[in-house]
Design an enzyme around this catalytic site. Structure first.
Site, PDB file in Angstrom:
ATOM      1  N   ASN A   9      71.677  -6.123  30.744  1.00 48.56           N
ATOM      2  CA  ASN A   9      71.490  -4.687  30.550  1.00 48.56           C
ATOM      3  C   ASN A   9      70.463  -4.541  29.433  1.00 48.56           C
ATOM      4  O   ASN A   9      70.784  -4.732  28.266  1.00 48.56           O
ATOM      5  CB  ASN A   9      72.826  -4.036  30.158  1.00 48.56           C
ATOM      6  CG  ASN A   9      72.663  -2.570  29.794  1.00 48.56           C
ATOM      7  OD1 ASN A   9      71.583  -1.992  29.988  1.00 48.56           O
ATOM      8  ND2 ASN A   9      73.714  -1.954  29.273  1.00 48.56           N
ATOM      9  N   TRP A  10      69.252  -4.247  29.838  1.00 48.81           N
ATOM     10  CA  TRP A  10      68.156  -4.192  28.852  1.00 48.81           C
ATOM     11  C   TRP A  10      68.262  -2.968  27.948  1.00 48.81           C
ATOM     12  O   TRP A  10      67.539  -2.867  26.969  1.00 48.81           O
ATOM     13  CB  TRP A  10      66.801  -4.190  29.568  1.00 48.81           C
ATOM     14  CG  TRP A  10      66.450  -5.481  30.252  1.00 48.81           C
ATOM     15  CD1 TRP A  10      67.220  -6.614  30.330  1.00 48.81           C
ATOM     16  CD2 TRP A  10      65.226  -5.784  30.942  1.00 48.81           C
ATOM     17  NE1 TRP A  10      66.557  -7.593  31.035  1.00 48.81           N
ATOM     18  CE2 TRP A  10      65.322  -7.110  31.422  1.00 48.81           C
ATOM     19  CE3 TRP A  10      64.057  -5.059  31.221  1.00 48.81           C
ATOM     20  CZ2 TRP A  10      64.306  -7.732  32.146  1.00 48.81           C
ATOM     21  CZ3 TRP A  10      63.041  -5.675  31.950  1.00 48.81           C
ATOM     22  CH2 TRP A  10      63.166  -7.001  32.403  1.00 48.81           C
ATOM     23  N   LYS A  11      69.095  -2.003  28.311  1.00 49.64           N
ATOM     24  CA  LYS A  11      69.196  -0.745  27.551  1.00 49.64           C
ATOM     25  C   LYS A  11      67.784  -0.153  27.383  1.00 49.64           C
ATOM     26  O   LYS A  11      66.953  -0.312  28.280  1.00 49.64           O
ATOM     27  CB  LYS A  11      69.922  -0.983  26.233  1.00 49.64           C
ATOM     28  CG  LYS A  11      71.302  -1.642  26.475  1.00 49.64           C
ATOM     29  CD  LYS A  11      72.215  -1.659  25.302  1.00 49.64           C
ATOM     30  CE  LYS A  11      73.512  -2.358  25.684  1.00 49.64           C
ATOM     31  NZ  LYS A  11      74.507  -2.358  24.631  1.00 49.64           N
ATOM     32  N   HIS A  93      78.777   3.237  31.336  1.00 50.60           N
ATOM     33  CA  HIS A  93      78.607   2.424  30.120  1.00 50.60           C
ATOM     34  C   HIS A  93      79.136   3.220  28.924  1.00 50.60           C
ATOM     35  O   HIS A  93      78.965   4.437  28.862  1.00 50.60           O
ATOM     36  CB  HIS A  93      77.137   2.053  29.925  1.00 50.60           C
ATOM     37  CG  HIS A  93      76.968   1.004  28.873  1.00 50.60           C
ATOM     38  ND1 HIS A  93      76.986   1.301  27.536  1.00 50.60           N
ATOM     39  CD2 HIS A  93      76.843  -0.342  28.961  1.00 50.60           C
ATOM     40  CE1 HIS A  93      76.869   0.171  26.836  1.00 50.60           C
ATOM     41  NE2 HIS A  93      76.772  -0.837  27.689  1.00 50.60           N
ATOM     42  N   GLU A  95      78.048   3.618  26.071  1.00 54.43           N
ATOM     43  CA  GLU A  95      77.037   4.398  25.353  1.00 54.43           C
ATOM     44  C   GLU A  95      76.823   5.745  26.036  1.00 54.43           C
ATOM     45  O   GLU A  95      76.557   6.754  25.379  1.00 54.43           O
ATOM     46  CB  GLU A  95      75.739   3.573  25.236  1.00 54.43           C
ATOM     47  CG  GLU A  95      75.912   2.466  24.197  1.00 54.43           C
ATOM     48  CD  GLU A  95      75.064   1.226  24.420  1.00 54.43           C
ATOM     49  OE1 GLU A  95      74.120   1.258  25.214  1.00 54.43           O
ATOM     50  OE2 GLU A  95      75.386   0.202  23.772  1.00 54.43           O
ATOM     51  N   GLU A 164      84.096  -3.911  28.741  1.00 57.62           N
ATOM     52  CA  GLU A 164      83.268  -3.987  27.543  1.00 57.62           C
ATOM     53  C   GLU A 164      83.983  -3.270  26.398  1.00 57.62           C
ATOM     54  O   GLU A 164      83.893  -2.033  26.282  1.00 57.62           O
ATOM     55  CB  GLU A 164      81.916  -3.299  27.783  1.00 57.62           C
ATOM     56  CG  GLU A 164      81.069  -3.956  28.852  1.00 57.62           C
ATOM     57  CD  GLU A 164      79.582  -3.694  28.625  1.00 57.62           C
ATOM     58  OE1 GLU A 164      78.830  -4.654  28.644  1.00 57.62           O
ATOM     59  OE2 GLU A 164      79.195  -2.527  28.412  1.00 57.62           O
ATOM     60  N   GLY A 170      77.105  -5.014  20.676  1.00 52.88           N
ATOM     61  CA  GLY A 170      76.012  -5.007  19.703  1.00 52.88           C
ATOM     62  C   GLY A 170      76.451  -5.264  18.272  1.00 52.88           C
ATOM     63  O   GLY A 170      75.679  -5.074  17.337  1.00 52.88           O
ATOM     64  N   SER A 208      78.585  -8.694  22.993  1.00 49.86           N
ATOM     65  CA  SER A 208      78.147  -9.814  22.152  1.00 49.86           C
ATOM     66  C   SER A 208      78.317 -11.174  22.823  1.00 49.86           C
ATOM     67  O   SER A 208      78.665 -12.152  22.169  1.00 49.86           O
ATOM     68  CB  SER A 208      78.862  -9.776  20.793  1.00 49.86           C
ATOM     69  OG  SER A 208      78.531  -8.585  20.097  1.00 49.86           O
ATOM     70  N   GLY A 229      73.887  -7.597  26.846  1.00 51.23           N
ATOM     71  CA  GLY A 229      72.939  -6.686  26.208  1.00 51.23           C
ATOM     72  C   GLY A 229      71.856  -7.462  25.477  1.00 51.23           C
ATOM     73  O   GLY A 229      70.922  -7.993  26.082  1.00 51.23           O
ATOM     74  N   GLY A 230      71.995  -7.563  24.171  1.00 50.47           N
ATOM     75  CA  GLY A 230      70.960  -8.160  23.317  1.00 50.47           C
ATOM     76  C   GLY A 230      70.435  -9.499  23.807  1.00 50.47           C
ATOM     77  O   GLY A 230      69.219  -9.733  23.816  1.00 50.47           O
TER      78      GLY A 230
HETATM   79  P1  13P Z   1      75.566  -6.675  23.607  1.00 52.30           P
HETATM   80  O1  13P Z   1      75.560  -7.934  24.470  1.00 52.30           O
HETATM   81  O2  13P Z   1      74.270  -6.442  22.912  1.00 52.30           O
HETATM   82  O3  13P Z   1      76.762  -6.644  22.709  1.00 52.30           O
HETATM   83  O4  13P Z   1      75.718  -5.441  24.623  1.00 52.30           O
HETATM   84  C1  13P Z   1      76.717  -5.458  25.578  1.00 52.30           C
HETATM   85  C2  13P Z   1      76.527  -4.332  26.511  1.00 52.30           C
HETATM   86  O5  13P Z   1      76.701  -3.179  26.159  1.00 52.30           O
HETATM   87  C3  13P Z   1      76.075  -4.646  27.876  1.00 52.30           C
HETATM   88  O6  13P Z   1      76.183  -3.538  28.708  1.00 52.30           O
END
Ligand code: 13P
Length: 246
Positions: A9-11, A93, A95, A164, A170, A208, A229-230
């Site tokens: 997930n590149w956000k 998600h 967020e 999640e 994050g 994470s 994510g990251g």
């Molecule tokens: P991180 O891997 O950066 O913690 O993000 C997880 C995430 O929200 C994937 O959708």
């Protein structure tokens, strides 16, 4: 055994140049012994679909509208995503739940239209730190999943679920493999009550996930891969996580 699935997930990260470099790095490491996908920002879908031609890495988006089409300025429909070549779309998600006020029913409606348009929705559920500390984890994730089960009926077997925990996103704080497995088992049990296909469904863990913790998470019986994510923004890390899932 369920084949593992790793989805990046590149956000809201990337550029034409950095995306091309990232995808080239991932492609250079193929084949993977797992399913893989990347969910990219809308403006880059068309370029990424070209960059992934002939690759086993599937393309996805990070959200879709709950509406079919019409006067919804700024929204992107599930049909459009399918049209440009997406296989996956993330819905619900945390967020979006937190920053855009998306509730359980809206998330369920998005999952429904995504399925109807031929996409695989990746439905996210997860508790906040306050909810975990109040012993509400199970109640929260069950409530979030239950809206989707209720809306989709037996079609629930065609979605991917992603657990999640919000406190792990994050933050560098990963749920321990045991903490994650416990919630995945709760979700699997809930799915078993809704569909005979529950044991073939993929339940991903996100929060994470890094190359050094991926293998122990993926070794848990009900963890079928990860939503990353990251670490999905660095080809070497994403590839290492795909290897850990192989
Ligand atoms: P991180 O891997 O950066 O913690 O993000 C997880 C995430 O929200 C994937 O959708």
């Amino acid at each position: 055994m369920r084949r593992k699935l790793i989805v990046g997930n590149w956000k809201m990260h990337g550029s034409l140049a950095s995306n091309a470099e990232l995808l080239a790095g991932i492609r250079a490491a193929e084949p993977f012994n797992c399913d893989a996908g990347v969910c990219v920002p809308y403006p880059y879908l068309a370029a990424c679909v070209l960059a992934l031609q002939g690759s086993s890495v599937a393309l996805g988006a990070q959200d879709c509208s709950a509406h079919e089409q019409g006067a919804y300025t700024g929204e992107v429909s599930a049909a459009m995503l399918a049209d440009v070549g997406c296989r996956y779309v993330i819905v619900g998600h945390s967020e979006r739940r937190a920053m855009h006020g998306e509730g359980d029913q809206l998330v369920a409606d998005k999952a429904k239209i995504a399925l109807a348009k031929g996409l695989v929705p990746i439905v996210c559920v997860g508790e906040t730190l306050a909810e975990r500390e109040a012993d509400q984890t199970e109640a929260v994730v069950k409530r979030q999943l239950s809206a989707v089960i209720h809306t989709l009926g037996p079609c629930i077997s065609r979605v991917v679920v992603a657990y999640e925990p919000v406190w792990a996103i994050g933050t560098g704080k990963t749920a321990s493999p045991e903490q994650a497995q416990a919630v995945h088992a709760v979700l699997r049990t809930q799915l078993r009550a809704a569909t005979e296909g529950a044991d073939q469904m993929k339940i991903l863990y996100g929060g994470s996930v890094k190359p050094d913790n991926a293998a122990t998470l993926f070794a848990q019986p009900d963890i079928d891969g990860g939503l990353i994510g990251g670490a999905s923004l660095k080809a070497a890390d994403f590839v290492a996580i795909c290897r850990a899932a192989s």
